[in-house]
Design a protein around this motif. Structure first.
Motif, mmCIF file in Angstrom:
data_model
loop_
_atom_site.group_PDB
_atom_site.id
_atom_site.type_symbol
_atom_site.label_atom_id
_atom_site.label_comp_id
_atom_site.label_asym_id
_atom_site.label_seq_id
_atom_site.Cartn_x
_atom_site.Cartn_y
_atom_site.Cartn_z
ATOM 1 N N GLY A 94 0.813 -1.214 0.000
ATOM 2 C CA GLY A 94 0.000 0.000 0.000
ATOM 3 C C GLY A 94 0.844 1.260 0.000
ATOM 4 N N ILE A 95 1.933 1.237 0.741
ATOM 5 C CA ILE A 95 2.841 2.386 0.772
ATOM 6 C C ILE A 95 3.473 2.592 -0.611
ATOM 7 C CG2 ILE A 95 5.039 3.207 1.711
ATOM 8 C CD1 ILE A 95 4.143 1.858 4.378
ATOM 9 N N CYS A 96 3.886 1.503 -1.253
ATOM 10 C CA CYS A 96 4.448 1.611 -2.610
ATOM 11 C C CYS A 96 3.425 2.198 -3.573
ATOM 12 C CB CYS A 96 4.910 0.246 -3.105
ATOM 13 S SG CYS A 96 6.377 -0.373 -2.289
ATOM 14 N N TYR A 97 2.171 1.778 -3.442
ATOM 15 C CA TYR A 97 1.111 2.310 -4.299
ATOM 16 C C TYR A 97 0.931 3.809 -4.079
ATOM 17 C CZ TYR A 97 -3.528 3.158 -6.189
ATOM 18 O OH TYR A 97 -4.579 3.662 -6.884
ATOM 19 N N ALA A 98 0.850 4.216 -2.829
ATOM 20 C CA ALA A 98 0.625 5.626 -2.517
ATOM 21 C C ALA A 98 1.806 6.496 -2.952
ATOM 22 C CB ALA A 98 0.373 5.786 -1.015
ATOM 23 N N VAL A 99 3.017 6.016 -2.740
ATOM 24 C CA VAL A 99 4.205 6.789 -3.120
ATOM 25 C C VAL A 99 4.295 6.906 -4.648
ATOM 26 C CG1 VAL A 99 6.732 6.734 -3.142
ATOM 27 C CG2 VAL A 99 5.491 6.338 -1.018
ATOM 28 N N ALA A 100 4.029 5.813 -5.367
ATOM 29 C CA ALA A 100 4.070 5.864 -6.829
ATOM 30 C C ALA A 100 2.988 6.786 -7.373
ATOM 31 C CB ALA A 100 3.928 4.461 -7.415
ATOM 32 N N SER A 101 1.817 6.744 -6.765
ATOM 33 C CA SER A 101 0.722 7.618 -7.202
ATOM 34 C C SER A 101 1.059 9.079 -6.966
ATOM 35 C CB SER A 101 -0.556 7.237 -6.453
ATOM 36 O OG SER A 101 -1.614 8.067 -6.830
ATOM 37 N N ALA A 102 1.570 9.388 -5.784
ATOM 38 C CA ALA A 102 1.942 10.773 -5.469
ATOM 39 C C ALA A 102 3.092 11.247 -6.356
ATOM 40 C CB ALA A 102 2.322 10.879 -4.000
ATOM 41 N N ALA A 103 4.057 10.388 -6.605
ATOM 42 C CA ALA A 103 5.192 10.761 -7.454
ATOM 43 C C ALA A 103 4.734 11.012 -8.884
ATOM 44 C CB ALA A 103 6.260 9.673 -7.411
ATOM 45 N N ALA A 104 3.780 10.220 -9.378
ATOM 46 C CA ALA A 104 3.262 10.433 -10.736
ATOM 47 C C ALA A 104 2.529 11.768 -10.829
ATOM 48 C CB ALA A 104 2.338 9.286 -11.135
ATOM 49 N N ILE A 105 1.757 12.107 -9.809
ATOM 50 C CA ILE A 105 1.049 13.392 -9.802
ATOM 51 C C ILE A 105 2.039 14.544 -9.760
ATOM 52 C CG2 ILE A 105 -0.481 14.863 -8.431
ATOM 53 C CD1 ILE A 105 -1.982 12.261 -7.676
ATOM 54 N N LEU A 106 3.057 14.431 -8.917
ATOM 55 C CA LEU A 106 4.072 15.486 -8.852
ATOM 56 C C LEU A 106 4.838 15.621 -10.160
ATOM 57 C CD1 LEU A 106 5.504 14.963 -5.265
ATOM 58 C CD2 LEU A 106 4.155 16.893 -6.098
ATOM 59 N N ALA A 107 5.164 14.503 -10.788
ATOM 60 C CA ALA A 107 5.893 14.555 -12.055
ATOM 61 C C ALA A 107 5.032 15.179 -13.152
ATOM 62 C CB ALA A 107 6.338 13.149 -12.470
ATOM 63 N N MET A 108 3.760 14.843 -13.195
ATOM 64 C CA MET A 108 2.893 15.421 -14.216
ATOM 65 C C MET A 108 2.639 16.905 -13.969
ATOM 66 S SD MET A 108 2.462 13.416 -16.604
ATOM 67 C CE MET A 108 1.227 14.200 -17.572
ATOM 68 N N SER A 109 2.715 17.339 -12.723
ATOM 69 C CA SER A 109 2.540 18.773 -12.462
ATOM 70 C C SER A 109 3.708 19.574 -13.026
ATOM 71 C CB SER A 109 2.394 19.019 -10.961
ATOM 72 O OG SER A 109 3.634 18.864 -10.304
ATOM 73 N N LYS A 110 4.844 18.956 -13.210
ATOM 74 C CA LYS A 110 5.996 19.627 -13.790
ATOM 75 C C LYS A 110 5.951 19.655 -15.313
ATOM 76 C CE LYS A 110 7.938 20.352 -9.890
ATOM 77 N NZ LYS A 110 7.874 21.683 -9.325
ATOM 78 N N SER A 111 5.116 18.810 -15.922
ATOM 79 C CA SER A 111 5.099 18.736 -17.377
ATOM 80 C C SER A 111 3.891 19.439 -17.997
ATOM 81 C CB SER A 111 5.104 17.283 -17.821
ATOM 82 O OG SER A 111 3.878 16.681 -17.509
ATOM 83 N N VAL A 112 3.107 20.116 -17.206
ATOM 84 C CA VAL A 112 1.931 20.799 -17.735
ATOM 85 C C VAL A 112 2.363 22.026 -18.529
ATOM 86 C CG1 VAL A 112 -0.180 22.017 -17.098
ATOM 87 C CG2 VAL A 112 0.489 19.995 -15.849
#
Length: 117
Positions: A94-112
């Protein structure tokens, strides 16, 4: 060509896939890592997100390879059967899921791309 001969190959493939999924499903339930597929899917999405962040086309072969590498690294680092610990395997997944999800959101916020109205 008859209908039977046309549908014979898909029918055999469905029987084989049913057997494979039943076998793997039993092992997943025995190990107690039921949500590992969701975690690995989120890690694969993170890999595609990072590829897009670096300017790779999302539907390209390169993005697929980056996503596959992220998935292999995530699968390799997932918890394997070990002696009992203070943190259960499902919590680590669950921690891996949450960290990967948060990291994907943060990474996409940089590519907008900025658009003006």
């Amino acid at each position: 060509m008859s209908t039977f001969s046309f549908l014979l190959a898909p029918f055999i493939a469905s029987l084989i896939l049913t057997g494979i999924h039943a076998y793997l499903g039993v092992h997943v339930v025995e190990r107690g890592v039921i949500f590992v597929d969701l975690s690995l899917a989120q890690i694969a999405a993170l890999g595609t997100t990072i590829a897009v962040l670096y300017g790779i086309e999302p539907h390209s072969q390169t993005a697929y390879v980056v996503s596959l590498i992220f998935t292999f690294v995530g699968a390799r680092s997932s918890p394997h059967p070990r002696p009992p610990r203070a943190i259960p395997q499902e919590a680590v997944i669950g921690i891996c899921y949450a960290v990967a999800s948060a990291a994907a959101i943060l990474a996409m916020s940089k590519s907008v791309e900025q658009t003006s109205i």
